[in-house]
Design a protein around this motif. Structure first.
Motif, PDB file in Angstrom:
ATOM      1  N   PHE A   1       0.825  -1.201   0.000  1.00  0.00           N
ATOM      2  CA  PHE A   1       0.000   0.000   0.000  1.00  0.00           C
ATOM      3  C   PHE A   1       0.863   1.255   0.000  1.00  0.00           C
ATOM      4  CE2 PHE A   1      -2.388   3.342   2.133  1.00  0.00           C
ATOM      5  CZ  PHE A   1      -3.587   3.308   1.447  1.00  0.00           C
ATOM      6  N   ILE A   2       1.873   1.274   0.857  1.00  0.00           N
ATOM      7  CA  ILE A   2       2.706   2.469   0.982  1.00  0.00           C
ATOM      8  C   ILE A   2       3.612   2.654  -0.234  1.00  0.00           C
ATOM      9  CG2 ILE A   2       4.584   3.499   2.325  1.00  0.00           C
ATOM     10  CD1 ILE A   2       3.229   2.283   4.812  1.00  0.00           C
ATOM     11  N   ILE A   3       4.171   1.568  -0.756  1.00  0.00           N
ATOM     12  CA  ILE A   3       5.137   1.672  -1.855  1.00  0.00           C
ATOM     13  C   ILE A   3       4.463   1.853  -3.208  1.00  0.00           C
ATOM     14  CG2 ILE A   3       6.917   0.384  -3.112  1.00  0.00           C
ATOM     15  CD1 ILE A   3       7.736  -0.819  -0.401  1.00  0.00           C
ATOM     16  N   VAL A   4       3.292   1.241  -3.415  1.00  0.00           N
ATOM     17  CA  VAL A   4       2.664   1.268  -4.736  1.00  0.00           C
ATOM     18  C   VAL A   4       1.444   2.181  -4.787  1.00  0.00           C
ATOM     19  CG1 VAL A   4       1.527  -0.142  -6.486  1.00  0.00           C
ATOM     20  CG2 VAL A   4       3.507  -1.040  -5.289  1.00  0.00           C
ATOM     21  N   LEU A   5       0.489   1.982  -3.900  1.00  0.00           N
ATOM     22  CA  LEU A   5      -0.786   2.669  -4.039  1.00  0.00           C
ATOM     23  C   LEU A   5      -0.726   4.154  -3.706  1.00  0.00           C
ATOM     24  CD1 LEU A   5      -3.237  -0.035  -2.716  1.00  0.00           C
ATOM     25  CD2 LEU A   5      -2.702   0.558  -5.059  1.00  0.00           C
TER      26      LEU A   5
END
Length: 101
Positions: free
Chosen positions: A42-46
């Motif tokens: 979630f933090i790295i991609v979204l």
């Protein structure tokens, strides 16, 4: 009447994002045998995809980040909480002796 509908839509969107991230996170945790992979995903991609999608080239750098409102951020927080709860649920199931998880 219109503001009541908007608040209702915000509540439904937040719950929907929570449930979606919980479900996706639970499945990812079962398949990959990790506990908090969905939070990292979630933090790295979204988050960067959301920022890139809403980026306006006519505004300054600080202007883009200050243009986010509570309505933009609350569903994202709901999704992040859903990802965390899925990891916590998997951890509790593993501690409970369930080998499948």
């Amino acid at each position: 009447m219109n503001s009541d509908v908007n608040i209702l839509q915000l509540i439904i969107a937040t719950v929907l994002f929570f449930v979606m991230m919980f479900g996706i996170g639970f499945i990812l945790n079962m398949l990959l045998k990790t506990t908090f992979f969905p939070i990292y995903l979630f933090i790295i991609v979204l988050v960067p995809v959301f920022i890139w999608q809403t980026w306006d080239d006519t505004k300054t750098f600080s202007g883009n980040f200050t243009s986010f409102t509570f309505v933009d951020i609350l569903p994202g927080i709901g999704a992040l909480i859903g990802a965390y709860v899925s990891g916590a649920t998997i951890r509790l199931l593993r501690r409970g002796g369930y080998k499948m998880f």
